[in-house]
Design a protein around this motif. Sequence first.
Motif, PDB file in Angstrom:
ATOM      1  N   GLU A  67      41.458  33.778  46.917  1.00  0.00           N
ATOM      2  CA  GLU A  67      42.756  33.645  46.270  1.00  0.00           C
ATOM      3  C   GLU A  67      42.887  32.235  45.713  1.00  0.00           C
ATOM      4  O   GLU A  67      42.315  31.288  46.256  1.00  0.00           O
ATOM      5  N   MET A  68      43.626  32.108  44.639  1.00  0.00           N
ATOM      6  CA  MET A  68      43.771  30.802  43.997  1.00  0.00           C
ATOM      7  C   MET A  68      45.118  30.734  43.295  1.00  0.00           C
ATOM      8  O   MET A  68      45.794  31.757  43.125  1.00  0.00           O
ATOM      9  N   VAL A  69      45.475  29.551  42.904  1.00  0.00           N
ATOM     10  CA  VAL A  69      46.725  29.339  42.178  1.00  0.00           C
ATOM     11  C   VAL A  69      46.398  28.710  40.832  1.00  0.00           C
ATOM     12  O   VAL A  69      45.669  27.720  40.754  1.00  0.00           O
ATOM     13  N   TYR A  70      46.935  29.310  39.774  1.00  0.00           N
ATOM     14  CA  TYR A  70      46.743  28.741  38.434  1.00  0.00           C
ATOM     15  C   TYR A  70      48.073  28.825  37.696  1.00  0.00           C
ATOM     16  O   TYR A  70      48.690  29.896  37.628  1.00  0.00           O
ATOM     17  N   GLY A  71      48.499  27.701  37.153  1.00  0.00           N
ATOM     18  CA  GLY A  71      49.766  27.664  36.429  1.00  0.00           C
ATOM     19  C   GLY A  71      50.945  28.065  37.295  1.00  0.00           C
ATOM     20  O   GLY A  71      51.914  28.656  36.807  1.00  0.00           O
ATOM     21  N   GLY A  72      50.836  27.763  38.595  1.00  0.00           N
ATOM     22  CA  GLY A  72      51.925  28.097  39.502  1.00  0.00           C
ATOM     23  C   GLY A  72      51.965  29.552  39.928  1.00  0.00           C
ATOM     24  O   GLY A  72      52.895  29.968  40.621  1.00  0.00           O
ATOM     25  N   ASP A  81      49.894  32.949  41.704  1.00  0.00           N
ATOM     26  CA  ASP A  81      48.788  33.394  42.553  1.00  0.00           C
ATOM     27  C   ASP A  81      47.849  34.289  41.762  1.00  0.00           C
ATOM     28  O   ASP A  81      48.288  35.186  41.031  1.00  0.00           O
ATOM     29  N   LYS A  82      46.563  34.038  41.913  1.00  0.00           N
ATOM     30  CA  LYS A  82      45.549  34.818  41.212  1.00  0.00           C
ATOM     31  C   LYS A  82      44.491  35.295  42.201  1.00  0.00           C
ATOM     32  O   LYS A  82      44.200  34.620  43.191  1.00  0.00           O
ATOM     33  N   ARG A  83      43.903  36.445  41.903  1.00  0.00           N
ATOM     34  CA  ARG A  83      42.755  36.926  42.655  1.00  0.00           C
ATOM     35  C   ARG A  83      41.525  36.821  41.766  1.00  0.00           C
ATOM     36  O   ARG A  83      41.635  36.711  40.538  1.00  0.00           O
ATOM     37  N   ILE A  84      40.364  36.880  42.386  1.00  0.00           N
ATOM     38  CA  ILE A  84      39.133  36.671  41.628  1.00  0.00           C
ATOM     39  C   ILE A  84      39.004  37.659  40.475  1.00  0.00           C
ATOM     40  O   ILE A  84      38.548  37.313  39.389  1.00  0.00           O
ATOM     41  N   GLU A  85      39.434  38.908  40.685  1.00  0.00           N
ATOM     42  CA  GLU A  85      39.313  39.905  39.621  1.00  0.00           C
ATOM     43  C   GLU A  85      40.244  39.627  38.446  1.00  0.00           C
ATOM     44  O   GLU A  85      40.041  40.153  37.340  1.00  0.00           O
ATOM     45  N   ASP A  86      41.257  38.788  38.679  1.00  0.00           N
ATOM     46  CA  ASP A  86      42.180  38.431  37.594  1.00  0.00           C
ATOM     47  C   ASP A  86      41.581  37.388  36.658  1.00  0.00           C
ATOM     48  O   ASP A  86      41.969  37.324  35.480  1.00  0.00           O
ATOM     49  N   VAL A  87      40.676  36.585  37.177  1.00  0.00           N
ATOM     50  CA  VAL A  87      40.235  35.419  36.415  1.00  0.00           C
ATOM     51  C   VAL A  87      38.742  35.402  36.089  1.00  0.00           C
ATOM     52  O   VAL A  87      38.283  34.527  35.354  1.00  0.00           O
ATOM     53  N   ALA A  88      37.982  36.361  36.624  1.00  0.00           N
ATOM     54  CA  ALA A  88      36.535  36.300  36.389  1.00  0.00           C
ATOM     55  C   ALA A  88      35.888  37.674  36.486  1.00  0.00           C
ATOM     56  O   ALA A  88      36.426  38.610  37.095  1.00  0.00           O
ATOM     57  N   ASP A  89      34.713  37.780  35.876  1.00  0.00           N
ATOM     58  CA  ASP A  89      33.849  38.953  36.009  1.00  0.00           C
ATOM     59  C   ASP A  89      32.649  38.550  36.856  1.00  0.00           C
ATOM     60  O   ASP A  89      32.142  37.430  36.746  1.00  0.00           O
ATOM     61  N   ILE A  90      32.184  39.472  37.688  1.00  0.00           N
ATOM     62  CA  ILE A  90      31.086  39.184  38.618  1.00  0.00           C
ATOM     63  C   ILE A  90      29.879  40.056  38.275  1.00  0.00           C
ATOM     64  O   ILE A  90      30.013  41.251  38.022  1.00  0.00           O
ATOM     65  N   LEU A  91      28.706  39.449  38.295  1.00  0.00           N
ATOM     66  CA  LEU A  91      27.470  40.186  38.041  1.00  0.00           C
ATOM     67  C   LEU A  91      26.430  39.812  39.088  1.00  0.00           C
ATOM     68  O   LEU A  91      26.056  38.650  39.225  1.00  0.00           O
ATOM     69  N   CYS A 102      39.895  26.335  39.503  1.00  0.00           N
ATOM     70  CA  CYS A 102      40.537  27.100  40.568  1.00  0.00           C
ATOM     71  C   CYS A 102      39.583  28.136  41.158  1.00  0.00           C
ATOM     72  O   CYS A 102      39.653  28.446  42.349  1.00  0.00           O
ATOM     73  N   ILE A 103      38.662  28.667  40.340  1.00  0.00           N
ATOM     74  CA  ILE A 103      37.668  29.605  40.864  1.00  0.00           C
ATOM     75  C   ILE A 103      36.751  28.901  41.849  1.00  0.00           C
ATOM     76  O   ILE A 103      36.480  29.403  42.954  1.00  0.00           O
ATOM     77  N   TYR A 104      36.277  27.745  41.450  1.00  0.00           N
ATOM     78  CA  TYR A 104      35.394  26.965  42.320  1.00  0.00           C
ATOM     79  C   TYR A 104      36.085  26.652  43.655  1.00  0.00           C
ATOM     80  O   TYR A 104      35.518  26.848  44.731  1.00  0.00           O
ATOM     81  N   LYS A 105      37.320  26.190  43.571  1.00  0.00           N
ATOM     82  CA  LYS A 105      38.073  25.831  44.776  1.00  0.00           C
ATOM     83  C   LYS A 105      38.291  27.055  45.664  1.00  0.00           C
ATOM     84  O   LYS A 105      38.100  27.002  46.886  1.00  0.00           O
ATOM     85  N   GLY A 106      38.662  28.177  45.046  1.00  0.00           N
ATOM     86  CA  GLY A 106      38.924  29.389  45.822  1.00  0.00           C
ATOM     87  C   GLY A 106      37.689  29.906  46.536  1.00  0.00           C
ATOM     88  O   GLY A 106      37.742  30.288  47.709  1.00  0.00           O
ATOM     89  N   ILE A 107      36.554  29.910  45.841  1.00  0.00           N
ATOM     90  CA  ILE A 107      35.316  30.419  46.431  1.00  0.00           C
ATOM     91  C   ILE A 107      34.842  29.529  47.566  1.00  0.00           C
ATOM     92  O   ILE A 107      34.467  30.009  48.641  1.00  0.00           O
TER      93      ILE A 107
END
Length: 241
Positions: free
Chosen positions: A43-48, A50-60, A83-88
């Motif tokens: 989980e991460m916060v962007y622009g105030g 809450d975001k989940r990984i599927e909201d902000v990135a694609d995984i392969l 924020c992805i780096y921090k969340g992971i």
Amino acid sequence: MKRSVEVALIETQNRMLGHVASMSYLFCNVCVKADPSSLLGVEMVYGGMDKRIEDVADILVHEDENEKHMMNVYPKDSAYFSCIYKGITEVHPEFKVTLETAPGADDENGIDAKYLLLTMPDVNKERKDLLDTATDALYSECKTKIEAEKTRAASAVASRTVGSSEEAVKEAKDKLQEIFDTYSEMMERLYNDKKKEIEEAYNRHVAGNAKDTSTTDITKGGQSMKLDKVFNSIQDKLPIG
């Protein structure tokens, strides 16, 4: 069979399923092979917000058999990198996270050509011990919960079959045992598969087959795993009773 008994058994089945599903998910976070499911707790916060990984990135996940311990994270917007780096790294400090350039990118310096490469740690003796300990603990916890569900259900069945025929009582008890056996076997199978996965990875390490995938590091992964954070993030997603 009385409707009240059927309801008690159905509720027990759902709770047992929830416990096994929770264990299975947490096994994905005892990482040996790369598994996108291990990132669901990120989980991460962007622009105030809450975001989940599927909201902000694609995984392969890499398809090459020798690279099953690697997966790529492609941010949907370059602004998400931080924020992805921090969340992971908060959930999986053991991962090695490196910044890579997509092969064939027109502009290697362009942020759009960049992605994060996640590499699972090599399973040396230290890590094998850690993985085994985590796997055993999760299995033991699940087994305790499954057995507690059976005890609770047995009490409910007994109280709801008062005055019923011997055949009806036996039918209810047999059904409860069947449910218990089903999820116990499922739990055992998942546990044995995970232990086998860990052992095979360790044997590859011992045999010297581990591949050196080091590149320019953003961070060097440690050995710790934060399964408590992962578990808390899925409490509301699974029927764990």
